[in-house]
Design a protein around this motif. Sequence first.
Motif, mmCIF file in Angstrom:
data_model
loop_
_atom_site.group_PDB
_atom_site.id
_atom_site.type_symbol
_atom_site.label_atom_id
_atom_site.label_comp_id
_atom_site.label_asym_id
_atom_site.label_seq_id
_atom_site.Cartn_x
_atom_site.Cartn_y
_atom_site.Cartn_z
ATOM 1 N N GLY A 145 39.533 30.135 49.157
ATOM 2 C CA GLY A 145 40.700 30.735 48.524
ATOM 3 C C GLY A 145 40.365 32.038 47.821
ATOM 4 N N PHE A 146 39.287 32.043 47.052
ATOM 5 C CA PHE A 146 38.847 33.270 46.376
ATOM 6 C C PHE A 146 38.479 34.327 47.405
ATOM 7 C CE2 PHE A 146 35.086 35.552 44.456
ATOM 8 C CZ PHE A 146 35.821 36.361 43.609
ATOM 9 N N LEU A 147 37.727 33.943 48.423
ATOM 10 C CA LEU A 147 37.274 34.902 49.433
ATOM 11 C C LEU A 147 38.448 35.462 50.232
ATOM 12 C CD1 LEU A 147 34.110 32.989 50.668
ATOM 13 C CD2 LEU A 147 34.183 34.940 49.102
ATOM 14 N N ALA A 148 39.431 34.620 50.541
ATOM 15 C CA ALA A 148 40.597 35.103 51.289
ATOM 16 C C ALA A 148 41.380 36.130 50.479
ATOM 17 C CB ALA A 148 41.496 33.930 51.670
ATOM 18 N N ALA A 149 41.555 35.862 49.177
ATOM 19 C CA ALA A 149 42.267 36.810 48.322
ATOM 20 C C ALA A 149 41.544 38.146 48.271
ATOM 21 C CB ALA A 149 42.414 36.229 46.919
ATOM 22 N N MET A 150 40.222 38.101 48.089
ATOM 23 C CA MET A 150 39.465 39.349 47.982
ATOM 24 C C MET A 150 39.391 40.084 49.322
ATOM 25 S SD MET A 150 38.942 39.709 44.861
ATOM 26 C CE MET A 150 38.018 41.236 45.075
ATOM 27 N N THR A 151 39.335 39.349 50.416
ATOM 28 C CA THR A 151 39.319 39.991 51.732
ATOM 29 C C THR A 151 40.631 40.716 51.989
ATOM 30 O OG1 THR A 151 37.798 38.311 52.602
ATOM 31 C CG2 THR A 151 39.071 39.571 54.217
ATOM 32 N N GLU A 152 41.744 40.084 51.664
ATOM 33 C CA GLU A 152 43.045 40.722 51.868
ATOM 34 C C GLU A 152 43.191 41.961 50.991
ATOM 35 O OE1 GLU A 152 47.652 39.478 51.114
ATOM 36 O OE2 GLU A 152 46.421 38.100 52.322
ATOM 37 N N HIS A 153 42.761 41.858 49.735
ATOM 38 C CA HIS A 153 42.870 43.013 48.838
ATOM 39 C C HIS A 153 41.954 44.154 49.296
ATOM 40 C CE1 HIS A 153 45.576 41.042 46.203
ATOM 41 N NE2 HIS A 153 44.708 40.284 45.572
ATOM 42 N N THR A 154 40.789 43.816 49.834
ATOM 43 C CA THR A 154 39.877 44.845 50.326
ATOM 44 C C THR A 154 40.470 45.562 51.530
ATOM 45 O OG1 THR A 154 37.963 43.611 49.513
ATOM 46 C CG2 THR A 154 37.546 45.266 51.217
ATOM 47 N N GLN A 155 41.063 44.817 52.441
ATOM 48 C CA GLN A 155 41.700 45.431 53.602
ATOM 49 C C GLN A 155 42.848 46.335 53.180
ATOM 50 O OE1 GLN A 155 40.607 45.360 56.734
ATOM 51 N NE2 GLN A 155 42.259 46.799 57.251
ATOM 52 N N ALA A 156 43.616 45.902 52.204
ATOM 53 C CA ALA A 156 44.726 46.735 51.711
ATOM 54 C C ALA A 156 44.202 48.035 51.113
ATOM 55 C CB ALA A 156 45.537 45.959 50.679
ATOM 56 N N ALA A 157 43.067 47.972 50.400
ATOM 57 C CA ALA A 157 42.485 49.181 49.829
ATOM 58 C C ALA A 157 41.978 50.119 50.915
ATOM 59 C CB ALA A 157 41.350 48.808 48.867
ATOM 60 N N LEU A 158 41.362 49.569 51.958
ATOM 61 C CA LEU A 158 40.922 50.398 53.084
ATOM 62 C C LEU A 158 42.096 51.145 53.698
ATOM 63 C CD1 LEU A 158 38.365 48.069 54.870
ATOM 64 C CD2 LEU A 158 37.914 50.452 54.223
ATOM 65 N N GLU A 159 43.216 50.477 53.814
ATOM 66 C CA GLU A 159 44.381 51.087 54.450
ATOM 67 C C GLU A 159 45.022 52.168 53.590
ATOM 68 O OE1 GLU A 159 46.811 47.753 55.490
ATOM 69 O OE2 GLU A 159 45.417 47.065 57.053
ATOM 70 N N ARG A 160 44.664 52.226 52.316
ATOM 71 C CA ARG A 160 45.177 53.302 51.456
ATOM 72 C C ARG A 160 44.370 54.589 51.588
ATOM 73 N NH1 ARG A 160 45.800 48.919 47.837
ATOM 74 N NH2 ARG A 160 43.931 49.489 46.654
ATOM 75 N N LEU A 161 43.225 54.530 52.242
ATOM 76 C CA LEU A 161 42.439 55.734 52.485
ATOM 77 C C LEU A 161 43.084 56.581 53.572
ATOM 78 C CD1 LEU A 161 38.816 54.266 52.521
ATOM 79 C CD2 LEU A 161 39.740 55.856 50.812
ATOM 80 N N PRO A 162 42.791 57.895 53.582
ATOM 81 C CA PRO A 162 43.240 58.700 54.724
ATOM 82 C C PRO A 162 42.725 58.084 56.026
ATOM 83 C CG PRO A 162 42.386 60.110 52.975
ATOM 84 C CD PRO A 162 42.080 58.691 52.577
#
Length: 324
Positions: A145-162
């Motif tokens: 559960g912790f890892l899934a939350a952090m993985t999703e948030h990390t992917q969202a941050a990557l997508e905010r990059l140019p």
Amino acid sequence: MAQYDALLVVSFGGPEKPEDVMPFLENVVRGRGVPRERLLEVEAHYQGVGGVSPINRQCRELIAALEPVVGLPIYWGNRNWHPFLADTMRRMAADGVRRAAAFVTAAYSSYSSCRQYLDDIAAAQAQVPGAPRVVRLRHYYDHPGFLAAMTEHTQAALERLPEAHRGDARLVFTAHSIPVSMAATAGPSGGAYEAQLRTAAARVAGERPFDLVWQSRSGPPQVPWLEPDVCDHLTALASEGVKAVVLVPIGFVSDHMEVVYDLDTEAAAAARELGIHLTRAATAGTHPRFVSMVRELLDEPEPAACPATCCPAPRRPGAPASRS
């Protein structure tokens, strides 16, 4: 499956108005020899954002998310500010709670993220006749559960990059630095703090390369702490030609002051000066998988108590003036 009468959410605590800041900081460092100048420096960080830490609000949000999920009365106690653990323990005893599970808002093994919480719970129990038995739920750094939350948030941050920088962006995981001596004694056989953080970071990163670095150092300069510091690491990455970085605060579960100031203010300013595109992943917060994780922890067999020798208190006179 263990049986509990209630869930106790245990957190660090933080000031909720400007006049709370210095008394809160004095609670954090009492008896630890932290210089007054350091307290004034940290106080200025708080006052710069209105004298309010986000952590208490985030605890309330987490509790609101947990209420429809855990099926138990939920209590909340802090180590360093209202609601204090001893006051919460009195409420629990008055309400007839006899056996509670403690969910600590720190996922890893070390003195400051585990043993100190256990000691403060025990101290609160000692002040309250008829205090309930409290069972600390297990470390959850590797829980899906912790890892899934952090993985999703990390992917969202990557997508905010140019878009042009997403493919080769460096993942930089951060956690609170602690004294090297404390890291060496973390866990039953030592070294658990770093090892657990690397495990969590590797699982979130998947196939992408990543770095684990440190933030929020606040101890005496003569005492060795875990390095490199996140801002120093950004400088090193810029010298290697890295153009984009995602900071992932894997060592924290909410966006409290150490995340907001050390990453969103200091590290963000360093990245701008270095010409690095920087985004920051959110912490687990109230992500649905993180919330459901707490229910799953409650359903597990009662965890074994930590050995008395696990994560001992540091022997040095100074200690970190944490911000939360």
